[in-house]
Structures are given as C-alpha cells and as structure tokens.
Motif scaffolding. Structure first.
Motif, PDB file in Angstrom:
ATOM      1  N   CYS A   1      20.740  -8.824 -25.196  1.00  0.00           N
ATOM      2  CA  CYS A   1      20.557  -7.405 -25.552  1.00  0.00           C
ATOM      3  C   CYS A   1      19.586  -7.278 -26.727  1.00  0.00           C
ATOM      4  O   CYS A   1      18.662  -6.446 -26.704  1.00  0.00           O
ATOM      5  N   ASP A   2      19.805  -8.087 -27.754  1.00  0.00           N
ATOM      6  CA  ASP A   2      18.914  -8.063 -28.919  1.00  0.00           C
ATOM      7  C   ASP A   2      17.489  -8.422 -28.524  1.00  0.00           C
ATOM      8  O   ASP A   2      16.528  -7.810 -28.999  1.00  0.00           O
ATOM      9  N   LEU A   3      17.365  -9.414 -27.644  1.00  0.00           N
ATOM     10  CA  LEU A   3      16.043  -9.848 -27.208  1.00  0.00           C
ATOM     11  C   LEU A   3      15.349  -8.744 -26.418  1.00  0.00           C
ATOM     12  O   LEU A   3      14.131  -8.544 -26.549  1.00  0.00           O
ATOM     13  N   PHE A   4      16.105  -8.016 -25.619  1.00  0.00           N
ATOM     14  CA  PHE A   4      15.527  -6.918 -24.846  1.00  0.00           C
ATOM     15  C   PHE A   4      14.910  -5.879 -25.784  1.00  0.00           C
ATOM     16  O   PHE A   4      13.787  -5.414 -25.557  1.00  0.00           O
ATOM     17  N   PHE A   5      15.632  -5.520 -26.833  1.00  0.00           N
ATOM     18  CA  PHE A   5      15.097  -4.536 -27.781  1.00  0.00           C
ATOM     19  C   PHE A   5      13.944  -5.117 -28.598  1.00  0.00           C
ATOM     20  O   PHE A   5      12.925  -4.451 -28.815  1.00  0.00           O
ATOM     21  N   LYS A   6      14.089  -6.339 -29.028  1.00  0.00           N
ATOM     22  CA  LYS A   6      13.054  -6.979 -29.836  1.00  0.00           C
ATOM     23  C   LYS A   6      11.741  -7.089 -29.069  1.00  0.00           C
ATOM     24  O   LYS A   6      10.657  -6.853 -29.628  1.00  0.00           O
ATOM     25  N   ASN A   7      11.818  -7.424 -27.796  1.00  0.00           N
ATOM     26  CA  ASN A   7      10.614  -7.653 -27.003  1.00  0.00           C
ATOM     27  C   ASN A   7       9.844  -6.386 -26.662  1.00  0.00           C
ATOM     28  O   ASN A   7       8.695  -6.451 -26.214  1.00  0.00           O
ATOM     29  N   ARG A   8      10.445  -5.225 -26.877  1.00  0.00           N
ATOM     30  CA  ARG A   8       9.737  -3.970 -26.612  1.00  0.00           C
ATOM     31  C   ARG A   8       8.447  -3.882 -27.417  1.00  0.00           C
ATOM     32  O   ARG A   8       7.457  -3.309 -26.958  1.00  0.00           O
ATOM     33  N   SER A   9       8.456  -4.462 -28.610  1.00  0.00           N
ATOM     34  CA  SER A   9       7.272  -4.391 -29.469  1.00  0.00           C
ATOM     35  C   SER A   9       6.133  -5.276 -28.965  1.00  0.00           C
ATOM     36  O   SER A   9       5.005  -5.180 -29.453  1.00  0.00           O
ATOM     37  N   ASN A  10       6.413  -6.129 -27.967  1.00  0.00           N
ATOM     38  CA  ASN A  10       5.382  -7.011 -27.430  1.00  0.00           C
ATOM     39  C   ASN A  10       4.538  -6.340 -26.350  1.00  0.00           C
ATOM     40  O   ASN A  10       3.576  -6.933 -25.862  1.00  0.00           O
ATOM     41  N   TYR A  11       4.894  -5.118 -25.959  1.00  0.00           N
ATOM     42  CA  TYR A  11       4.211  -4.439 -24.866  1.00  0.00           C
ATOM     43  C   TYR A  11       3.754  -3.059 -25.340  1.00  0.00           C
ATOM     44  O   TYR A  11       4.360  -2.454 -26.210  1.00  0.00           O
ATOM     45  N   ASN A  12       2.707  -2.581 -24.747  1.00  0.00           N
ATOM     46  CA  ASN A  12       2.207  -1.240 -25.061  1.00  0.00           C
ATOM     47  C   ASN A  12       3.036  -0.220 -24.293  1.00  0.00           C
ATOM     48  O   ASN A  12       2.567   0.406 -23.344  1.00  0.00           O
ATOM     49  N   MET A  13       4.289  -0.053 -24.712  1.00  0.00           N
ATOM     50  CA  MET A  13       5.241   0.751 -23.955  1.00  0.00           C
ATOM     51  C   MET A  13       4.834   2.228 -23.868  1.00  0.00           C
ATOM     52  O   MET A  13       5.168   2.910 -22.903  1.00  0.00           O
ATOM     53  N   LYS A  14       4.108   2.714 -24.871  1.00  0.00           N
ATOM     54  CA  LYS A  14       3.727   4.128 -24.863  1.00  0.00           C
ATOM     55  C   LYS A  14       2.802   4.464 -23.697  1.00  0.00           C
ATOM     56  O   LYS A  14       2.705   5.625 -23.298  1.00  0.00           O
ATOM     57  N   SER A  15       2.148   3.450 -23.154  1.00  0.00           N
ATOM     58  CA  SER A  15       1.249   3.687 -22.023  1.00  0.00           C
ATOM     59  C   SER A  15       1.987   3.628 -20.687  1.00  0.00           C
ATOM     60  O   SER A  15       1.413   3.957 -19.643  1.00  0.00           O
ATOM     61  N   PHE A  16       3.261   3.225 -20.705  1.00  0.00           N
ATOM     62  CA  PHE A  16       4.034   3.123 -19.461  1.00  0.00           C
ATOM     63  C   PHE A  16       4.506   4.516 -19.054  1.00  0.00           C
ATOM     64  O   PHE A  16       5.168   5.207 -19.824  1.00  0.00           O
ATOM     65  N   GLU A  17       4.200   4.880 -17.834  1.00  0.00           N
ATOM     66  CA  GLU A  17       4.561   6.190 -17.333  1.00  0.00           C
ATOM     67  C   GLU A  17       6.027   6.217 -16.890  1.00  0.00           C
ATOM     68  O   GLU A  17       6.537   5.233 -16.363  1.00  0.00           O
ATOM     69  N   ILE A  18       6.679   7.352 -17.098  1.00  0.00           N
ATOM     70  CA  ILE A  18       8.052   7.554 -16.625  1.00  0.00           C
ATOM     71  C   ILE A  18       7.992   8.341 -15.322  1.00  0.00           C
ATOM     72  O   ILE A  18       7.495   9.470 -15.286  1.00  0.00           O
ATOM     73  N   ILE A  19       8.488   7.731 -14.236  1.00  0.00           N
ATOM     74  CA  ILE A  19       8.512   8.392 -12.931  1.00  0.00           C
ATOM     75  C   ILE A  19       9.888   8.179 -12.288  1.00  0.00           C
ATOM     76  O   ILE A  19      10.679   7.375 -12.764  1.00  0.00           O
TER      77      ILE A  19
ATOM     78  N   GLN B   1       0.828  -1.210   0.000  1.00  0.00           N
ATOM     79  CA  GLN B   1       0.000   0.000   0.000  1.00  0.00           C
ATOM     80  C   GLN B   1       0.863   1.261   0.000  1.00  0.00           C
ATOM     81  O   GLN B   1       0.592   2.217  -0.738  1.00  0.00           O
ATOM     82  N   GLN B   2       1.913   1.253   0.820  1.00  0.00           N
ATOM     83  CA  GLN B   2       2.778   2.425   0.928  1.00  0.00           C
ATOM     84  C   GLN B   2       3.542   2.705  -0.372  1.00  0.00           C
ATOM     85  O   GLN B   2       3.661   3.850  -0.798  1.00  0.00           O
ATOM     86  N   VAL B   3       4.035   1.646  -0.997  1.00  0.00           N
ATOM     87  CA  VAL B   3       4.769   1.836  -2.253  1.00  0.00           C
ATOM     88  C   VAL B   3       3.815   2.329  -3.339  1.00  0.00           C
ATOM     89  O   VAL B   3       4.174   3.195  -4.146  1.00  0.00           O
ATOM     90  N   GLY B   4       2.592   1.798  -3.360  1.00  0.00           N
ATOM     91  CA  GLY B   4       1.601   2.287  -4.312  1.00  0.00           C
ATOM     92  C   GLY B   4       1.351   3.774  -4.129  1.00  0.00           C
ATOM     93  O   GLY B   4       1.282   4.539  -5.106  1.00  0.00           O
ATOM     94  N   LYS B   5       1.230   4.220  -2.883  1.00  0.00           N
ATOM     95  CA  LYS B   5       1.015   5.645  -2.605  1.00  0.00           C
ATOM     96  C   LYS B   5       2.235   6.479  -2.984  1.00  0.00           C
ATOM     97  O   LYS B   5       2.107   7.591  -3.515  1.00  0.00           O
ATOM     98  N   PHE B   6       3.425   5.941  -2.692  1.00  0.00           N
ATOM     99  CA  PHE B   6       4.647   6.684  -3.016  1.00  0.00           C
ATOM    100  C   PHE B   6       4.814   6.831  -4.523  1.00  0.00           C
ATOM    101  O   PHE B   6       5.125   7.923  -5.024  1.00  0.00           O
ATOM    102  N   HIS B   7       4.604   5.764  -5.273  1.00  0.00           N
ATOM    103  CA  HIS B   7       4.688   5.856  -6.738  1.00  0.00           C
ATOM    104  C   HIS B   7       3.659   6.845  -7.277  1.00  0.00           C
ATOM    105  O   HIS B   7       3.939   7.599  -8.222  1.00  0.00           O
ATOM    106  N   LYS B   8       2.493   6.862  -6.693  1.00  0.00           N
ATOM    107  CA  LYS B   8       1.457   7.798  -7.139  1.00  0.00           C
ATOM    108  C   LYS B   8       1.895   9.235  -6.858  1.00  0.00           C
ATOM    109  O   LYS B   8       1.690  10.138  -7.680  1.00  0.00           O
ATOM    110  N   ALA B   9       2.512   9.462  -5.693  1.00  0.00           N
ATOM    111  CA  ALA B   9       3.018  10.796  -5.356  1.00  0.00           C
ATOM    112  C   ALA B   9       4.118  11.224  -6.320  1.00  0.00           C
ATOM    113  O   ALA B   9       4.176  12.387  -6.744  1.00  0.00           O
ATOM    114  N   CYS B  10       5.001  10.283  -6.689  1.00  0.00           N
ATOM    115  CA  CYS B  10       6.061  10.585  -7.657  1.00  0.00           C
ATOM    116  C   CYS B  10       5.467  10.910  -9.027  1.00  0.00           C
ATOM    117  O   CYS B  10       5.960  11.789  -9.748  1.00  0.00           O
ATOM    118  N   SER B  11       4.422  10.202  -9.379  1.00  0.00           N
ATOM    119  CA  SER B  11       3.758  10.440 -10.666  1.00  0.00           C
ATOM    120  C   SER B  11       3.188  11.848 -10.745  1.00  0.00           C
ATOM    121  O   SER B  11       3.247  12.503 -11.795  1.00  0.00           O
TER     122      SER B  11
END
Length: 373
Positions: A213-231, A159-169
C-alpha cells in the motif's frame, strides 16, 4: 424458492467511507422474495411468472432472468458487494454513458430500467441484511471470441478497444461525478489493516500488505499522473462479458461489477488475459506474466495506432496491477468472490502476485516495441 447466505459489514463510526471489514454475518435470505418486492416497487401491473438464477457462480452477486405472464423478459442483478451508494452512483454513471456514447457504440452497453427518468434501484434492508436490485433489458449477444485468440482476433480487439476508449473519453465531461478513486480504495485497505489486522492473516502478511500500500502511494510520484485522463473503465473484460459482430467489432457489453471512473490502463491487465497464449480458463489465477507476452504487445500496438499511449502509462501498468490485487483480491476478495475462489486467489496474492509486481513486469520492453522512447 432460492435461498442463500449473505452478510453485511458494520459501519466504521469514525469514518463511514471506510467500513470495518468483519467476519461474515450469515443470514438466510429468500432471493425470489427480494426480486418480487423490487419489481412490485417498479411496476406492480406486470406479474412475474418465473425467476431463474443465471449467475456465473464465481462471485457473490446474483443475476436472474425474470419472465412475466405476458412472456416479456428482464434481467435482475442482486448485489450486496461493496456499498449501496457506490452501486447507485456507478449505475447512474453507466446509464449516462450509454445514453451519450455515439455510433458505433450507442447500443453497446446493457440498459438499466428507468423509473421517473432515473435508474431504478431497489434497496432491501431487513435486520442484518442489506441488498440491492437493479433491472436490465436483456442484452443482445452475437458472437463470442474463442477461448484462445488468433493474431487476427488480437489485432481487431486492440483496434476496437482503442476506439471504445476514445469514445468514452469524448463523453467523460458530461457524466455524473464519481466519489471512488484509487487513492480512497487503497486508503480504505490501509485503515482496515489497522483496525482488523487479524482478518488479513499473520502479522508478517499484514506488514507485507502495508508495504505494498505504501509503495503504491509512493510510486505515484514516479509518473506524470496529471496527464492521465479519467474515463469510464469496466476492468473485468473476460470474454464472457462481451460479444462481437462477425467482423469482430464490439457489439454488446454487460457485467458492471468493477466499473469505475479511472485511468484507461486499468482495463489493460484483463485484456492481457483475454489475448494470452493460455486463453480463457475455467479455473483462473491473476498472474502478471500475461502483460509480458508478445500477444499483449501486439494488442497494444494496434490500440496505440488508434488511441496513442504514453511511456508513463505503460510504466504505470504495474501499479494498475498492484492496485487490482490489493483492492479486488485482498480488500474485497472475501466479499466478492465465492469462498473457494477467494481463498485460492488471496493465497496466491501473498505467494505469487504481489511479489511479482516489481520483479517480473518489463515496461521498458513494451515502451521500446511501441516506439515511445
């Protein structure tokens, strides 16, 4: 006098952003002398009485308690891990974050000392030595979580980490910009694998790292990364890096070695270790299986009630783990961890950690438990 061996790394003349990782260049350095020079540049009207190294001795960074003749105390951190510009950038972001976080987190972060309204950072360059110092106000510490958490600890922590991440957001848009990204860090490792292949083991091991390393970059297309928030994320949430109130609310946080602006899921691997059945260990490894435990799912359920997660973020947890191993254990391990830990962790990265990424993590189980289908 406290003396030790430190090293620097040569710049890459083609692209200074991607340094050439070389063998350690050892130079004897008097830490006390650097600390004194740093303080003279900050306020030479106060005289240092005593400097005590209070480092955890796991990393190559050093932390000192400085006592002055008037009995005032400050904390100094001396670092030569990474790059000066990144160190300066991170601490200015953290300072802005600490100033802008609202109740109940307005006093959570350890405060850096300012000069002329900016975080004071002293850079020491002499010969092949390049080190930098930042000063902090001493951090107030209340209670530490136990080495092995009970369910009520895990519930409250989620609960606390959820609140802290929300505050950072909420304050992310007023923070200074960051130049570091996951992409630039893995690209730096790819570059180093090309120009300094021998520093990463056998040809087979180098190919193995290139594959991940190649797999890390390749797998980015498997996720909706644009919806991931940067905090702001601190990544290293070992229980020795924060304290809580008697009601288990986050009270103070220090140690900014791995701070960055990135996705909140980068914090979750270390929380899986904090809540794991094994608990906090003096001798540690970075196994992925802590993210499969029921205790971590309990943590995520409580976090999710406060700060909802997405199925894409849960699936991305394995990539966050892959990034952690590639970047902090492989790319920077020899430069951050002391030699004993670096050798152990890098050997385990080849034998255990990286082979487990695509084999042992079950995101779908967590997604189902969180009701995200």
């Amino acid at each position: 006098m406290i003396k030790d061996l430190i090293y620097t790394e040569p710049e890459n003349p083609i692209n200074p952003q991607f340094p050439v990782r070389a063998s350690k260049v050892h130079t004897k350095v008097d830490y006390n002398s650097i600390i004194k020079k740093a303080w003279e540049g900050y306020d030479d009207s106060k005289t240092i009485k005593e400097i005590v190294d209070i480092s955890a001795m796991v990393s190559t960074n050093h932390v000192f308690r400085i006592t002055f003749t008037d009995d005032d105390i400050v904390i100094a951190k001396l670092s030569y891990f990474g790059h000066y510009e990144h160190f300066k950038e991170d601490h200015r972001i953290i300072h802005s974050l600490s100033n802008n976080l609202l109740y109940p987190f307005e006093n959570l972060l350890a405060k850096s000392l300012l000069k002329n309204n900016r975080v004071y950072i002293y850079r020491y360059k002499h010969g092949k030595t390049d080190a930098w110092v930042v000063f902090y106000n001493p951090t107030r510490i209340l209670e530490r979580l136990p080495r092995r958490l009970e369910d009520h600890h895990i519930i409250k922590l989620g609960q606390q980490v959820g609140k802290f991440h929300k505050a950072c957001s909420r304050v992310k848009n007023v923070l200074p910009k960051s130049s570091k990204t996951l992409r630039t860090d893995i690209a730096a490792l790819q570059y180093q694998l090309e120009v300094n292949e021998k520093n990463f083991g056998s040809a087979m091991q180098v190919d193995f790292l290139k594959y991940h390393c190649d797999l890390f970059f390749k797998n980015r297309s498997n996720y909706n990364m644009k919806s991931f928030e940067i905090i702001p994320v601190f990544i290293d949430w070992n229980i020795g890096n924060f304290s809580v109130t008697p009601n288990l609310e986050l009270y103070s946080r220090w140690d900014y070695d791995w701070f960055r602006m990135s996705y909140r899921v980068l914090d979750f691997y270390f929380f899986s270790r904090v809540v794991s059945d094994a608990g906090d260990r003096t001798v540690f490894s970075y196994y992925i299986n802590t993210m499969n435990e029921d205790r971590f799912i309990l943590f995520l359920k409580e976090y999710h009630k406060v700060n909802p997660l997405t199925a894409g973020e849960i699936r991305y947890l394995k990539e966050a783990y892959r990034f952690f191993i590639l970047n902090y254990v492989i790319k920077d391990g020899k430069y951050f961890f002391n030699e004993q830990y670096a050798t152990k962790l890098q050997a385990e990265a080849f034998e255990i950690y990286l082979p487990s990424v695509d084999r042992d993590f079950d995101a779908e189980r967590i997604i189902e438990e969180l009701g995200l289908r």
